[in-house]
Scaffold this motif. Structure first.
Motif, PDB file in Angstrom:
ATOM      1  N   PHE A  93      38.377  40.358  32.539  1.00 26.22           N
ATOM      2  CA  PHE A  93      37.654  39.644  33.557  1.00 26.22           C
ATOM      3  C   PHE A  93      36.823  40.438  34.255  1.00 26.22           C
ATOM      4  O   PHE A  93      37.126  42.054  34.387  1.00 26.22           O
ATOM      5  CB  PHE A  93      38.440  38.701  34.476  1.00 26.22           C
ATOM      6  N   VAL A  94      35.822  40.067  34.820  1.00 26.06           N
ATOM      7  CA  VAL A  94      34.828  40.860  35.657  1.00 26.06           C
ATOM      8  C   VAL A  94      34.699  40.022  36.994  1.00 26.06           C
ATOM      9  O   VAL A  94      34.562  38.759  37.221  1.00 26.06           O
ATOM     10  CB  VAL A  94      33.496  40.956  35.005  1.00 26.06           C
ATOM     11  N   VAL A  95      34.972  40.594  38.288  1.00 24.94           N
ATOM     12  CA  VAL A  95      34.811  40.112  39.753  1.00 24.94           C
ATOM     13  C   VAL A  95      33.529  40.923  40.106  1.00 24.94           C
ATOM     14  O   VAL A  95      33.233  42.097  40.019  1.00 24.94           O
ATOM     15  CB  VAL A  95      36.115  40.500  40.196  1.00 24.94           C
ATOM     16  N   PHE A  96      32.736  40.135  40.850  1.00 26.60           N
ATOM     17  CA  PHE A  96      31.578  40.707  41.561  1.00 26.60           C
ATOM     18  C   PHE A  96      32.009  40.226  43.100  1.00 26.60           C
ATOM     19  O   PHE A  96      32.314  39.351  43.641  1.00 26.60           O
ATOM     20  CB  PHE A  96      30.317  40.040  41.451  1.00 26.60           C
ATOM     21  N   THR A  97      31.927  41.371  43.913  1.00 21.90           N
ATOM     22  CA  THR A  97      32.294  41.494  45.138  1.00 21.90           C
ATOM     23  C   THR A  97      31.070  41.593  46.009  1.00 21.90           C
ATOM     24  O   THR A  97      30.036  41.919  45.343  1.00 21.90           O
ATOM     25  CB  THR A  97      33.364  42.361  45.788  1.00 21.90           C
ATOM     26  N   ASN A  98      31.076  41.800  47.324  1.00 18.98           N
ATOM     27  CA  ASN A  98      29.940  42.433  48.225  1.00 18.98           C
ATOM     28  C   ASN A  98      29.603  43.620  48.182  1.00 18.98           C
ATOM     29  O   ASN A  98      28.484  44.047  48.809  1.00 18.98           O
ATOM     30  CB  ASN A  98      30.188  41.570  49.455  1.00 18.98           C
ATOM     31  N   LYS A  99      30.444  44.423  47.468  1.00 21.24           N
ATOM     32  CA  LYS A  99      30.064  46.060  47.413  1.00 21.24           C
ATOM     33  C   LYS A  99      29.985  46.653  45.853  1.00 21.24           C
ATOM     34  O   LYS A  99      29.344  47.378  45.884  1.00 21.24           O
ATOM     35  CB  LYS A  99      31.257  46.593  48.046  1.00 21.24           C
TER      36      LYS A  99
END
Length: 124
Positions: free
Chosen positions: A44-50
């Motif tokens: 999986f891939v997660v996109f955060t605010n950083k």
């Protein structure tokens, strides 16, 4: 580190970030928040605010994990390709200094423009 040249790792479908928040919480820095998450069969891939965090399950059981952090501050360029009528996959290409191109392919109805806006907010 994940071999990003193997495109088959990342045929992703959108999921609720809350389903994997517990696993990623120890990796997040102060003020970092999950924005969106996408999953393939095991990875999986997660996109955060950083940053983007790519997680690769390894071994037969998948309990061993590789967490690759891709900070937005290191992106030199990015490109999105929206889904069409016959080609239903959308793509996100990110170019990193020292790493090269990283491609994520998204299956189904993913609003790739929103993802491009997120990345543009932190890169530009």
């Amino acid at each position: 580190m994940i071999d990003f040249s193997n495109g088959s790792l990342f045929k992703l479908q959108q999921i609720d970030p809350g389903t994997i928040a517990g696993e990623l919480q120890p990796l997040l820095v102060q003020g970092e928040q999950l924005v969106s998450a996408f999953k393939s069969v095991r990875d999986f891939v997660v996109f955060t605010n950083k940053r983007a965090i790519a997680v690769n399950a390894q071994g037969i059981t998948g309990k061993k994990r590789d967490y690759t952090s891709l900070p937005y501050s290191k992106i030199q360029a990015f490109s999105v390709e929206t889904a069409g009528n016959f080609d239903l996959d959308a793509e996100l290409d990110l170019w990193f200094s020292g790493l090269g191109k990283v491609r994520f392919e998204f299956k189904g109805r993913v609003d790739i423009r929103t993802l491009a806006n997120l990345i543009g907010t932190y890169v530009l």
